[in-house]
Design an enzyme around this catalytic site. Sequence first.
Site, mmCIF file in Angstrom:
data_model
loop_
_atom_site.group_PDB
_atom_site.id
_atom_site.type_symbol
_atom_site.label_atom_id
_atom_site.label_comp_id
_atom_site.label_asym_id
_atom_site.label_seq_id
_atom_site.Cartn_x
_atom_site.Cartn_y
_atom_site.Cartn_z
ATOM 1 N N SER A 240 -6.854 20.932 -8.314
ATOM 2 C CA SER A 240 -8.285 21.172 -8.522
ATOM 3 C C SER A 240 -8.506 21.626 -9.960
ATOM 4 O O SER A 240 -7.569 21.802 -10.724
ATOM 5 C CB SER A 240 -8.770 22.260 -7.567
ATOM 6 O OG SER A 240 -8.152 23.491 -7.902
ATOM 7 N N LYS A 241 -9.754 21.836 -10.284
ATOM 8 C CA LYS A 241 -10.078 22.268 -11.648
ATOM 9 C C LYS A 241 -9.358 23.560 -12.002
ATOM 10 O O LYS A 241 -9.005 23.802 -13.148
ATOM 11 C CB LYS A 241 -11.584 22.477 -11.771
ATOM 12 C CG LYS A 241 -12.326 21.160 -11.908
ATOM 13 C CD LYS A 241 -13.824 21.389 -11.962
ATOM 14 C CE LYS A 241 -14.543 20.059 -11.795
ATOM 15 N NZ LYS A 241 -15.971 20.223 -11.548
ATOM 16 N N ARG A 242 -9.167 24.367 -10.982
ATOM 17 C CA ARG A 242 -8.468 25.642 -11.172
ATOM 18 C C ARG A 242 -7.067 25.427 -11.760
ATOM 19 O O ARG A 242 -6.545 26.248 -12.505
ATOM 20 C CB ARG A 242 -8.370 26.323 -9.807
ATOM 21 C CG ARG A 242 -7.675 27.628 -9.752
ATOM 22 C CD ARG A 242 -7.986 28.326 -8.426
ATOM 23 N NE ARG A 242 -7.681 27.469 -7.287
ATOM 24 C CZ ARG A 242 -6.476 27.389 -6.726
ATOM 25 N NH1 ARG A 242 -5.480 28.090 -7.206
ATOM 26 N NH2 ARG A 242 -6.276 26.618 -5.680
ATOM 27 N N GLY A 244 -6.387 23.058 -13.760
ATOM 28 C CA GLY A 244 -6.495 22.265 -14.967
ATOM 29 C C GLY A 244 -6.434 20.787 -14.646
ATOM 30 O O GLY A 244 -5.828 19.999 -15.364
#
Length: 466
Positions: A240-242, A244
């Site tokens: 996920s965006k978490r 990167g």
Amino acid sequence: MSVVTRFAPSPTGYLHIGGARTALFNWLFAKHHGGQFLLRIEDTDRARSNDDAVRAIYEGLKWLGLDWDGDAVSQYARADRHREVVEQLLAAGDAYRCYCTPAELQEMRDKARAEGRRIGYDGRWRDRDPSDAPAGVDPAIRLKAPKDGDTVVEDKVQGTVTAPNSELDDMILLRADGSPTYMLAVVVDDHDLGITHVIRGDDHLTNTFRQTQIYNAMGWDKPSFAHIPLIHGPDGAKLSKRHGALGVEAYRDMGLLPEALRNYLLRLGWGHGDEEIIPTERAIELFDLDGVGRSPARFDMVKLNNLNGHYIREADDSDLVDATRPLLENAIERVLTEPEAAGLVAIMPMVKQRAKTLLEIVDLVAFLTVSRPINLDEKAAAQLDDDGRATLRHVRTALDDLGSWSGGDIEAVVRTAAEALDVKLGKVAQPLRAALTGTTVSPPIFDVMAILGRDETLARLDDVLV
RNA sequence: GCCCCCAUCGUCUAGCGGCCUAGGACGCUGCCCUCUCACGGCAGAAACACCGGUUCGAGUCCGGUUGGGGGCGCCA
């Protein structure tokens, strides 16, 4: 039968790394079998779609070198066809109108959850008399799915996967506003476009049961399915965006080569014996679904960088110059001068074997673009203590008498100077490096001197000797 | 909660019943090369989640446990 694959992203953001791998697998599979690779934009949800996202997908794929056949298909543009299929289903008695309100549905879900059942629609309008329809409510249209037996998916990667139909509810085909749902649109489009192999992330595996029911209701042949495991972050959770999970353009900006990213993504979840370095031509030759693993793989930036370093070393110098120059000019916020550009070309053979990314190349050639007096970092300053400067004075004098300014001649002079001082070459090279580049790490110092030229080299030395 | 999927070194993986005292790659450690950093070379530490079966023989087949993941929208 000729192979037709497709990549079908929803344009809700950028082309993320997981999508890029899915696209790569579809592309490789099509190339391997001499088939076609199509691109379809799943934009049935107008609220979440936008042109910028579509453009990002195009550009991401182009940068990665994954060319698609024909024009990209907009799913939204095919809505009439989707509705036509629903009319057929309705006429055949395989679909029905449902007048439930959102509140009613929510209540149903809460109840199912409380009772420990699978969350889903209870089929209350399935056999209800149409005359019961409340006035002024637009109905959604649901598939009349089989209630008994099992739905089976023969998956090329996951094997035979079975789910009891009692676990599958009657999915919505057409929303109350008349727009088709994803579940319907995918099936109709894959069928109409003649897709033979659906290769996608395994987050779609359970969806495949429901899609299978639509194929069956329409009496259509199903494509082959291959659900590939998702890419996970370093902690094992879905990327996920978490973590990167960036768009591919971010990897481009980090100085990654498309060839390296393709190789890395390929090896993430697919293998062929002990082969690690698999350029695209070789990948096309080898790629097939039986090499795809069943377990999720974690994304490892370190290994990607290592592979990138390999492809940088293999790359043509002139290609690297072209790829590096914009990054360098972006870093120094100006265009390169002629001598600087020439210096970049000259130094490339030396820096390409010391860099894992294009950004590291930018760092290594920074000495070309700094202006005098140059900044010294801490370690460089430490090299230029009294001892170091005494050594440099000696070298500076020796250099004065040097007629030509080739790397070989410079090296000979400096080596002689080191011998005269009775010190190892390193004792001379490090102060030189500090004075000329401002750092303690650089390409070979004699190459640096040759490329900097006589005047600039001597001037930088004088700067630290005053 | 319910359904589905997965399980070999830290990570990516090879292994498709005996060739496994489990191989390769990244990373890590040591040595060599060396003007720095890299590259390259050599050496090393490091894994079959657990418990039962099946079999002459299991990392490989079956069942369970545990752990991880995914799905359950009038999102895609």
